[in-house]
Design a protein around this motif. Structure first.
Motif, PDB file in Angstrom:
ATOM      1  N   VAL C  66     -21.927  18.190 -16.207  1.00 42.56           N
ATOM      2  CA  VAL C  66     -22.728  17.752 -15.062  1.00 42.56           C
ATOM      3  C   VAL C  66     -24.154  18.286 -15.118  1.00 42.56           C
ATOM      4  N   ARG C  67     -24.283  19.583 -15.383  1.00 41.59           N
ATOM      5  CA  ARG C  67     -25.604  20.173 -15.229  1.00 41.59           C
ATOM      6  C   ARG C  67     -26.582  19.720 -16.305  1.00 41.59           C
ATOM      7  N   ARG C  68     -26.058  19.108 -17.378  1.00 46.61           N
ATOM      8  CA  ARG C  68     -26.972  18.617 -18.413  1.00 46.61           C
ATOM      9  C   ARG C  68     -27.269  17.140 -18.271  1.00 46.61           C
ATOM     10  N   ARG C  69     -26.708  16.515 -17.242  1.00 42.77           N
ATOM     11  CA  ARG C  69     -26.925  15.075 -17.118  1.00 42.77           C
ATOM     12  C   ARG C  69     -28.281  14.756 -16.520  1.00 42.77           C
ATOM     13  N   ARG C  70     -28.935  15.770 -15.995  1.00 44.24           N
ATOM     14  CA  ARG C  70     -30.253  15.605 -15.371  1.00 44.24           C
ATOM     15  C   ARG C  70     -30.245  14.507 -14.309  1.00 44.24           C
ATOM     16  N   ILE C  71     -29.296  14.656 -13.404  1.00 46.16           N
ATOM     17  CA  ILE C  71     -29.213  13.687 -12.330  1.00 46.16           C
ATOM     18  C   ILE C  71     -29.741  14.282 -11.033  1.00 46.16           C
ATOM     19  N   GLY C  72     -30.267  13.428 -10.212  1.00 47.84           N
ATOM     20  CA  GLY C  72     -30.579  13.827  -8.855  1.00 47.84           C
ATOM     21  C   GLY C  72     -29.593  13.070  -7.984  1.00 47.84           C
ATOM     22  N   TYR C  73     -28.734  13.808  -7.295  1.00 41.80           N
ATOM     23  CA  TYR C  73     -27.677  13.143  -6.529  1.00 41.80           C
ATOM     24  C   TYR C  73     -27.928  13.414  -5.050  1.00 41.80           C
ATOM     25  N   VAL C  74     -28.167  12.373  -4.304  1.00 41.34           N
ATOM     26  CA  VAL C  74     -28.263  12.511  -2.854  1.00 41.34           C
ATOM     27  C   VAL C  74     -26.882  12.187  -2.304  1.00 41.34           C
ATOM     28  N   PHE C  75     -26.149  13.246  -1.923  1.00 39.11           N
ATOM     29  CA  PHE C  75     -24.765  13.062  -1.505  1.00 39.11           C
ATOM     30  C   PHE C  75     -24.684  12.390  -0.131  1.00 39.11           C
ATOM     31  N   GLN C  76     -23.597  11.664   0.044  1.00 40.35           N
ATOM     32  CA  GLN C  76     -23.378  11.015   1.347  1.00 40.35           C
ATOM     33  C   GLN C  76     -23.312  12.077   2.450  1.00 40.35           C
ATOM     34  N   ASP C  77     -22.811  13.279   2.094  1.00 33.38           N
ATOM     35  CA  ASP C  77     -22.699  14.340   3.088  1.00 33.38           C
ATOM     36  C   ASP C  77     -23.682  15.490   2.827  1.00 33.38           C
ATOM     37  N   ALA C  78     -24.850  15.139   2.327  1.00 36.34           N
ATOM     38  CA  ALA C  78     -25.987  16.066   2.210  1.00 36.34           C
ATOM     39  C   ALA C  78     -25.738  17.292   1.319  1.00 36.34           C
ATOM     40  N   ARG C  79     -24.777  18.132   1.688  1.00 37.08           N
ATOM     41  CA  ARG C  79     -24.452  19.315   0.882  1.00 37.08           C
ATOM     42  C   ARG C  79     -25.634  20.240   0.668  1.00 37.08           C
ATOM     43  N   LEU C  80     -26.351  20.528   1.713  1.00 38.86           N
ATOM     44  CA  LEU C  80     -27.408  21.529   1.601  1.00 38.86           C
ATOM     45  C   LEU C  80     -26.766  22.903   1.462  1.00 38.86           C
ATOM     46  N   PHE C  81     -27.466  23.812   0.786  1.00 38.05           N
ATOM     47  CA  PHE C  81     -26.965  25.176   0.659  1.00 38.05           C
ATOM     48  C   PHE C  81     -27.211  25.894   1.979  1.00 38.05           C
ATOM     49  N   PRO C  82     -26.148  26.290   2.680  1.00 39.20           N
ATOM     50  CA  PRO C  82     -26.326  26.794   4.042  1.00 39.20           C
ATOM     51  C   PRO C  82     -27.059  28.132   4.098  1.00 39.20           C
TER      52      PRO C  82
END
Ligand SMILES: Nc1ncnc2c1ncn2[C@@H]1O[C@H](COP(=O)(O)OP(=O)(O)OP(=O)(O)O)[C@@H](O)[C@H]1O
Ligand SMILES: Nc1ncnc2c1ncn2[C@@H]1O[C@H](COP(=O)(O)OP(=O)(O)OP(=O)(O)O)[C@@H](O)[C@H]1O
Ligand code: MOO
Ligand SMILES: [Mg+2]
Ligand SMILES: [Mg+2]
Lengths: 231, 227, 351, 351, 231
Positions: C66-82
């Motif tokens: 995953v970390r090498r795929r260089r993707i920017g993923y805007v999750f449906q449920d945001a998933r901000l680091f609290p």
């Protein structure tokens, strides 16, 4: 600055604090690693590791002390290796007392931290991975901060246990003033002498004060962490 | 109703043997201090056997004992043990420090509280050895732990009871402390006040009987009053 | 170039999707539960497919972590680091285009805030910003605008268009909103029950009268591509040249010569057999009826050819009858200038 | 009757909102971060106001504990109980109207599932169902339809209309989507930066040309109320009588005599000085220009009186000039039948 | 069915299990209540309560044992009251051993459960309140199930600690064979007897087997709970 305590008692108090602090701090990384393994990984021997970690809780402390003596004594396989390769001796040293305290406290610390791992939303770690973070970075910047309160809780439990540890310590490293004679050892000795209840009360009071102080500090820290996480 | 005996832990082996020959005896072992405090707190003990007279005094002061029932039961010796290859030792400061080596320690029960430690301290002082070894001690919560430290090679020397020294085949006695160098080592027994005084008194007599004493002597104890 | 063919079982649900898209923005459209999120989770590498492959621009990502795929993923449920502030969340994956992103998303005042104290829309804006600032090679967006208000939506869509055109980042864009889809995307992938039921260039799929039942009555419509010909600053109107006619549309839609895309929903097209006069609608195209398809219900889908452009109109059966419409007939299509306003006009990226 | 006047500080943000609404559905509209969620949290009792009161139908709820307020709250973030199955989540607050709710929301197949295994839209449907089944006396809905696809949205809106009409439950409805707002709500409350900037009957606020800047250019428009006059089964068209004319609209919109509400966005209205002929739009109203307001940009807002109905049209300045529009003039407003399709037609609840 | 153990040992094993089980189960409700108070409430004396709970960890077990003896002994204020009003005697009974084990285990159990409370999203409790649930119902149907894994973790820690408890037990209830002699106190007794290493090894092995069994059971239960919660 001995708060009116006689030097020997004062020495035991300071030593207890040092042993408990070193035991807690040094065992924390290993405890985190073990908690992580137990919480996140399936591997052969997982149940065994789990059992091993909990053993000091189940066995009488004296037995743990004997086992430490057999393994970490100068003649023991690990103790001998440590002496020959690293020049480290544990027997009759405060370091040995710290080892005993750390091992007795280990199950408590691991359990608390493991609960922390279980509560971390894996979705957040996934999110960090999509942002290119390596596993180490994810661990350091996402997982570890999120389990912060659990690590703190574990450290507090461990510190308290290390402060109170007696049986394994005296069996493994005996009671040597200035090296391994801690508050609990001193209290134990006093209890065996008729009519020493006053001195015992003093030491018990010191223990209680130390415990309350540690807990208050930990509560404050924990509240701050919670506030950081909860917002 | 059976008799409950509270006895110093070091008596376990011979007392268990004797108990087998008596009807309905239950023996509970622990450190003498612990037992004494428990009896003062109302423990269901009918007979106590302690390893040091001080705690017996405390019980007496507390009026917990049947007056007149306190007896000297057994005696013991304190000795120095060391690994088999160690030569016999003179009780002199030089010999002791030589035997301890540069950083070896003398394993001993807590010198302020464990009976073997208390007797040992008295002996070391009266033999002018205290100054040489007082900062070379490794004090333990029981004689057994001291013995284990020597057996495991952690400490080159240990000060223990003669009864304990017998049981570690890897160790041998390298010196004996003369009886006069310390207060007499006394295991005393007494009947605890309560409903079971008669049975306890009977058991106490049995312990003092020749058969009883045989078991104790077999374990290495000395009859009381016999140096 | 995106080439995806994956299978994955999830409990009772089976994802079995394949499609290829030429790049640009690929919209993934489908009902709730049709497998859109599952599909992009597979593309992201967060869900391991049982079989299949994911190839982006010729690189096979299937085995890439995953970390090498260089993707920017805007999750449906945001998933901000609290536990991180908004600023730290944003910077987690990088600080590419930082100021522009913060400005566009209106995050300036929130930077010191923690996620727990954000509103719903603020949360999704931060999630969007975080993905954008990581300078991804592939952007995955799962209903990124659902919680945003209309003006903010328009701004973000503008940014995505510029991103698409400037940096050639392929984007997989999940949405329920056809006006977003039509405006932004080059390819439309329609999913149903875990499968891709239709995939192709947006203009083609949307203006295909056969696709109306799949796309939905209200969302069908043409996507026209034109070029900016003139701008009248006084009236604030832009002239856009199509193949057969020139449209006059409100606002400044781009520099002279720039390519623009116009979504013309089928239900917004009025047909007239006579050239209308004295009417407020500024745009009238002369077209020829290509097909007439009666669906269920009251509507008729009329597909029109206007020069080389294709238009779709949906009118009532009664009107079709009254006007005597038939294939091959010449009709006037009336488009209201203001109806094709800002939100439905996209730039560049001809399908 | 809803009467809310509350103040609450949250960090830098201050909520200071008051409005009254007669019942039915009250829409709360406003940009992201304007305080909508905070406002309904106060109404729910989850956020304790620094000052103010909340009264519903004459009962002062300000001091009533949350659990006695008998509210159904559809949270912006769903908040399903993760350890309970969908069926248990749904039944947590009650099983009122169970089968109808499950059916409408398409939850039948999900009942044994746990929330972690639901898609985004499924999650929000379950949250909606849970609130509805608790048989609340007051329904609070925070963007309940944002994650739903168009057909599902339409179904849910139909249900909410029936709920509103049948049980008289007042509903506070937060939304970014003006077509939802116009269709469902009786009162519109517009928030900005923590304050209520406009509140009133929907039709009035939306068709007020002065309100166009607040409501937004694309969302302004009239809401007309009419009565079903006839239904033509062959063509599947319904005739709706307005005060001045009869409209022909696609689909069956209600029983004979039923009241219906039609949203007519200003940008969908075409004006003509001459009566149009040969045109596919079935509905032409004869109206008189009440006001003409030039805004910024290319548009002109034209407010029309057609009988007692009010209509709002937005046309380009250029057209207005070309047509020589002036106040008092008679014009023909052309409404396309298919443009006012299902989603924009609501039932009952006259403002 | 004594697995080849002599009756006395077998009795100690059964007694240990009984004591640990009773100690764990009986203290669980109180531990949950205390953990809830500490995690959720601010009140005067909160720090003190926290300190009190942790005290058995910090003090040498023997001291705790003595304190129990002083308070709960037949001569003690609480012990006397219990005897006079309820007819219950704790000192030198297995029930007293259970009390000692429970008190020694209490800090571990409370900590684990408290971590559980901290991890519960208050938004879910709010949601339950809007659905009309009373505080009790919210607790029983939302909070408690969500802290289930933490309660289980606490119970396991507590059970293990109770199995291994020695110092406080032998001080409070002595090691009366057949009545209060547990595995750890039996091991202690054996350690005093020359040449009993074999018997000690047997008892230590039994302890380890019990611990491993308990842990395996708990892991399985916990995994099921986690699956229920995580879905
Ligand atoms: N606990 C808090 N502390 C500080 N600020 C807060 C807190 N809670 C909310 N806010 C701020 O108050 C403002 C209003 O938030 P609210 O959630 O009510 O907005 P909203 O209108 O629901 O927005 P959206 O449409 O994005 O959900 C936001 O700017 C938000 O950041
Ligand atoms: N882990 C799982 N186990 C079982 N079923 C699952 C699992 N994850 C998802 N599903 C089901 O798979 C289907 C597809 O889910 P997915 O999240 O991909 O839908 P979606 O198209 O993104 O829907 P939405 O628009 O509602 O977000 C749904 O019906 C969902 O319930
Ligand atoms: O395990 Mo202990 O009895 O707290 O040292
Ligand atoms: Mg989804
Ligand atoms: Mg909100």
């Amino acid at each position: 600055m001995t708060l009116g305590l006689d030097p020997a008692t004062w020495g035991a108090v300071l030593l207890s604090l040092r042993i408990a602090a070193v035991a807690t701090l040094c065992s924390l990384p290993l405890a985190i690693a073990v908690a992580w393994l137990l919480a996140r990984k399936q591997f052969w021997g997982r149940g065994l590791l789990n059992g091993l970690v909990h053993l000091p809780l189940v066995l009488p402390p004296v037995v743990t002390g004997y086992l430490l003596l057999i393994l970490f004594g100068t003649q023991g396989p690990i103790g001998g290796w440590l002496r020959d390769t690293l020049g480290v001796t544990l027997a009759f040293r405060w370091t040995g007392a710290a080892l005993a305290a750390a091992i007795m406290a280990f199950p408590l610390v691991v359990r608390a931290i493991r609960l922390g791992f279980d509560a971390v939303d894996p979705g957040l770690e996934d999110a960090a991975a999509t942002l290119g973070a390596s596993r180490t970075r994810i661990f350091a910047t996402v997982t570890l901060p999120l389990i912060g309160p659990a690590v703190l809780a574990g450290a507090v439990l461990g510190f308290a246990k290390a402060l109170g540890e007696f049986g394994a310590t005296i069996t493994f490293v005996a009671a040597i003033p200035g090296q391994t004679q801690t508050i609990p050892t001193a209290i134990y000795g006093l209890l065996q002498v008729p009519g020493s209840d006053g001195a015992v009360a003093v030491l018990v009071t010191i223990s209680i004060v130390l415990a309350l102080g540690t807990l208050a500090l930990a509560e404050a820290l924990s509240r701050r962490m919670q506030r950081r996480i909860r917002g | 109703q059976g008799v409950t005996v509270f006895a110093a832990a070091s008596l376990k082996e011979p007392l268990d043997q004797i108990a087998l020959t008596q009807p309905d005896v239950t023996v509970t072992y622990a450190g003498s201090g612990t037992l004494a405090r428990q009896v003062m707190a109302g423990a269901p003990a009918d007979l106590v056997v302690l390893a040091h007279p001080d705690w017996m005094d405390a019980l007496e002061q507390d009026d917990a004992l049947l007056p007149g029932s306190r007896v000297d039961l057994l005696s013991n010796e304190i000795v120095l043990v060391a690994p088999q290859e160690t030569p016999a030792l003179d009780l002199t400061p030089g010999a002791l420090t030589d035997a301890l080596g540069p950083d070896g320690r003398l394993a001993i029960g807590l010198t302020a509280s464990v009976p073997a430690g208390i007797y040992g301290r008295q002996a070391l002082i009266s033999l002018d050895l205290w100054d040489a070894v007082s900062n070379r001690l490794a004090e333990t919560d029981s004689v057994r732990s001291a013995l284990a430290l020597v057996a495991r090679g952690e400490a080159p020397l240990g000060l223990v009871y003669a009864t304990d020294a017998r049981v570690e085949p890897t160790l041998k006695v390298v010196a004996r402390f003369p009886q006069g160098s310390h207060a007499p080592i006394l295991y005393q027994a007494a009947v605890v006040r309560g409903e079971n005084e008669d049975a306890a008194q009977a058991l106490l007599l049995a312990l003092q009987s020749p058969q009883g004493l045989t078991a104790f002597v077999g374990a290495g104890f000395l009859p009381a009053g016999q140096p | 170039m995106i080439d995806v063919a994956v299978q994955k079982r999830l409990g009772d649900f089976t994802l079995d999707a394949q499609f290829a898209a030429p790049g640009g923005i690929t919209a993934i459209f489908g009902r709730s539960g049709s497998g859109k999120t599952s599909l992009i989770n597979v593309v992201a590498g967060l869900l391991r497919p049982d079989a299949g492959h994911v190839r982006i621009d010729g690189t096979d990502l299937t085995q890439v972590p995953v970390r090498r795929r260089r993707i920017g993923y805007v999750f449906q449920d945001a998933r901000l680091f609290p536990h991180l502030s908004v600023a730290q969340n944003l910077a987690y994956g990088g600080t590419h285009d930082r100021d522009a992103v913060i400005d566009m998303l209106g995050l300036g005042a929130l930077l010191d805030r923690r996620p727990a104290k954000l509103s719903g829309g603020e949360t999704s804006r931060v999630a969007l910003g975080r993905a954008l600032m990581s300078n991804p090679q592939l952007l995955l967006m799962d209903e990124p605008l659902a919680a945003l208000d209309t003006p903010r939506k328009a701004e973000v869509m503008g940014y995505l268009e510029r991103l698409r055109d400037r940096s050639q980042v392929p984007i997989l864009y999940v949405s329920h909103d056809m006006s977003e889809v039509a405006r932004l995307s080059r390819t439309l992938v329609i999913m149903d029950a875990g499968r891709v039921v239709r995939a192709g260039p947006v203009a083609e799929v949307l203006s295909d009268p056969q696709a109306v039942p799949i796309v939905g009555v209200r969302d069908a419509g043409a996507v026209l591509t034109g070029r900016v010909q003139a701008f009248d600053a006084d009236d604030d109107l832009t002239q856009v040249a199509l193949s057969s006619a020139t449209l006059t549309l409100p606002g400044r839609l781009g520099a002279l010569g720039a390519q623009v895309r116009l979504r013309v929903p089928a239900q917004d097209v009025i047909l007239s057999t006579q050239a209308p006069i004295g009417i407020s609608a500024l745009n009238v195209l002369t077209c020829r009826i290509a097909t007439l398809i009666e669906g269920q219900g009251p509507g008729v889908a009329v597909s029109l050819t206007c020069g080389t452009d294709r238009l779709l109109a949906r009118i009532t059966r009664r009107s079709a009858r009254a006007m005597g419409l038939r294939v091959g007939q010449e009709v006037h299509a009336i488009l209201k200038a203001t109806a094709i306003a800002a939100a439905d006009v996209g730039t560049g990226d001809a399908p």
